[in-house]
Design an enzyme around this catalytic site. Structure first.
Site, short mmCIF file in Angstrom:
data_model
loop_
_atom_site.label_atom_id
_atom_site.label_comp_id
_atom_site.label_asym_id
_atom_site.label_seq_id
_atom_site.Cartn_x
_atom_site.Cartn_y
_atom_site.Cartn_z
N TYR A 180 0.83 -1.21 0.00
CA TYR A 180 0.00 0.00 0.00
C TYR A 180 0.87 1.26 0.00
CZ TYR A 180 -3.53 3.40 1.39
OH TYR A 180 -4.35 4.49 1.43
N ALA A 181 1.85 1.30 0.92
CA ALA A 181 2.71 2.48 0.99
C ALA A 181 3.45 2.69 -0.33
CB ALA A 181 3.70 2.33 2.15
N SER A 183 2.46 1.70 -3.29
CA SER A 183 1.51 2.15 -4.32
C SER A 183 1.23 3.64 -4.19
CB SER A 183 0.21 1.34 -4.24
OG SER A 183 -0.60 1.72 -3.14
N1 LIG Z 1 -9.86 5.96 4.55
C1 LIG Z 1 -8.62 6.33 4.81
O1 LIG Z 1 -8.18 6.40 5.97
C2 LIG Z 1 -7.69 6.69 3.69
C3 LIG Z 1 -6.47 7.33 4.00
C4 LIG Z 1 -5.60 7.66 2.97
C5 LIG Z 1 -5.94 7.38 1.66
N2 LIG Z 1 -7.12 6.75 1.40
C6 LIG Z 1 -7.42 6.44 0.00
O2 LIG Z 1 -8.66 7.01 -0.35
C7 LIG Z 1 -9.26 6.21 -1.36
C8 LIG Z 1 -10.69 5.87 -0.94
O3 LIG Z 1 -10.64 5.20 0.30
P1 LIG Z 1 -11.94 4.95 1.18
O4 LIG Z 1 -11.52 4.98 2.59
O5 LIG Z 1 -13.03 5.84 0.73
O6 LIG Z 1 -12.23 3.42 0.81
P2 LIG Z 1 -13.61 2.64 0.49
O7 LIG Z 1 -13.25 1.19 0.57
O8 LIG Z 1 -14.71 3.14 1.33
O9 LIG Z 1 -13.87 3.02 -1.02
C9 LIG Z 1 -13.05 2.53 -2.06
C10 LIG Z 1 -13.93 2.16 -3.25
O10 LIG Z 1 -13.08 1.61 -4.27
C11 LIG Z 1 -13.82 0.56 -4.89
N3 LIG Z 1 -12.91 -0.39 -5.54
C12 LIG Z 1 -12.02 -1.21 -4.93
N4 LIG Z 1 -11.42 -1.98 -5.85
C13 LIG Z 1 -11.95 -1.65 -7.05
C14 LIG Z 1 -11.73 -2.11 -8.39
N5 LIG Z 1 -10.84 -3.08 -8.67
N6 LIG Z 1 -12.45 -1.55 -9.39
C15 LIG Z 1 -13.37 -0.60 -9.12
N7 LIG Z 1 -13.61 -0.11 -7.87
C16 LIG Z 1 -12.89 -0.63 -6.85
C17 LIG Z 1 -14.57 -0.10 -3.73
O11 LIG Z 1 -15.67 -0.89 -4.19
C18 LIG Z 1 -14.98 1.11 -2.92
O12 LIG Z 1 -16.26 1.58 -3.28
C19 LIG Z 1 -8.35 5.00 -1.55
O13 LIG Z 1 -7.49 5.22 -2.63
C20 LIG Z 1 -7.55 4.97 -0.26
O14 LIG Z 1 -6.30 4.35 -0.43
C21 LIG Z 1 -8.00 6.42 2.38
#
Ligand SMILES: NC(=O)c1ccc[n+]([C@@H]2O[C@H](COP(=O)([O-])OP(=O)(O)OC[C@H]3O[C@@H](n4cnc5c(N)ncnc54)[C@H](O)[C@@H]3O)[C@@H](O)[C@H]2O)c1
Length: 280
Positions: A180-181, A183
């Site tokens: 993850y880090a 990516s």
């Molecule tokens: N929540 C956190 O603490 C946090 C912190 C830093 C970065 N992020 C980043 O923010 C973004 C959103 O995170 P979130 O917390 O809203 O997560 P979430 O899991 O609530 O939402 C992510 C969405 O991506 C979709 N998804 C996953 N794999 C997929 C694929 N192969 N094809 C199509 N859709 C796909 C999932 O169905 C989901 O709806 C991510 O990139 C995550 O790495 C989140």
């Protein structure tokens, strides 16, 4: 020669009314308006992506919601005034073309792309398989590139903005999240390369959220039992200067700003949104 329109970093001196609007000091609300604009958001069924879709819609955009969760993304799209759902797995090779075709068929243009889809599984570094590594890199980094490439080809004439979602973990990794880090570190570098290669017509920025804990992904990825999630979040929040974790809508507001003409001189930037966690 490329034109430098509404979203771009510099005025073009041509008759393009959009660029002139930015330099005429229009009302701030006008700079944050997405009326007549088409915005693609990936990962839009849940969390930060869904919050983005709602905020862009509130600002007048037509929204293309992309996610592999077909029912959930269709439900979010149905709740918005002008939106379509594109239920695809972003790691499939035809996903970028499917998204662009759907967006152009529905709204005739693409002005903004938010690369919001991501997964954040925990894998012990010593146990992680190649397939697990590939799954994380394939979605978080490769699909961010392939969807950006496909959408940028459509944005180039009129201009546009791309906002990627990186993570605080790019600079401050958490245990057992090496893929993850890596990516998200890649997303930071990719953001800068895209800004260089696609400017001046397309601005490209990223946000780097700290813990955003009202999302499904964040809650289910915590390395604790369900019964311990609230306590883990409270402990996490207490170590942050603002004394709490963040919310998806707080990230969405930043993303809307970066995508808008209000951010007309910002590109290649990675903006932290972490309640001050990066202080250490
Ligand atoms: N929540 C956190 O603490 C946090 C912190 C830093 C970065 N992020 C980043 O923010 C973004 C959103 O995170 P979130 O917390 O809203 O997560 P979430 O899991 O609530 O939402 C992510 C969405 O991506 C979709 N998804 C996953 N794999 C997929 C694929 N192969 N094809 C199509 N859709 C796909 C999932 O169905 C989901 O709806 C991510 O990139 C995550 O790495 C989140």
């Amino acid at each position: 020669m490329r034109s430098r329109p509404f979203f771009a970093a510099t005025p073009n001196g041509s008759s393009d009314s959009g660029a002139e609007r930015v330099y005429d000091n229009p009302p701030f609300a006008e700079l944050l308006s997405f009326t007549d604009k088409s915005v693609v958001v990936t990962g839009a069924a849940n969390g930060i992506g869904a919050a983005c879709a709602r905020r862009f819609a509130e600002q007048g955009a037509s929204v293309v919601l992309v996610d592999r969760e077909a029912d959930a993304v269709t439900e979010v799209a149905a709740s918005l005034p002008s939106a379509i759902a594109v239920p695809v797995d972003l790691t499939e090779s035809d996903a970028p073309a499917t998204i662009v075709t759907a967006a152009l068929d529905a709204f005739g243009r693409i002005d903004v792309l938010v690369n919001g889809a991501g997964i954040f599984p925990h894998h012990s570094t010593l146990e992680m398989s190649g397939a697990e590594w590939d799954a994380v890199i394939g979605l978080n980094l490769r699909a961010t590139f392939t969807v950006s490439q496909a959408c940028a080809r459509e944005m180039l004439e009129q201009g546009g903005a791309i906002v990627n979602i990186a993570s605080a973990s790019a600079a401050q990794p958490r245990p057992d999240m090496a893929a993850y880090a890596a990516s998200k570190g890649g997303v930071v570098s990719l953001t800068r390369s895209l800004a260089l290669d696609l400017g001046p017509t397309i601005r490209v920025n990223a946000v780097a959220p700290g813990p955003i804990t009202d999302t499904k992904g964040a809650r289910t990825s915590l390395p604790v039992d369900e019964s311990e999630v609230e306590a883990a979040l409270a402990a996490y929040g207490s170590a942050i200067p603002l004394k709490r974790t963040g919310r998806a809508d707080e990230v969405a507001r930043l993303i809307v700003f970066l995508a808008s003409p209000a951010a007309s001189y910002i590109t290649a930037e990675v903006v932290s949104i972490d309640g001050g966690r990066s202080l250490g």
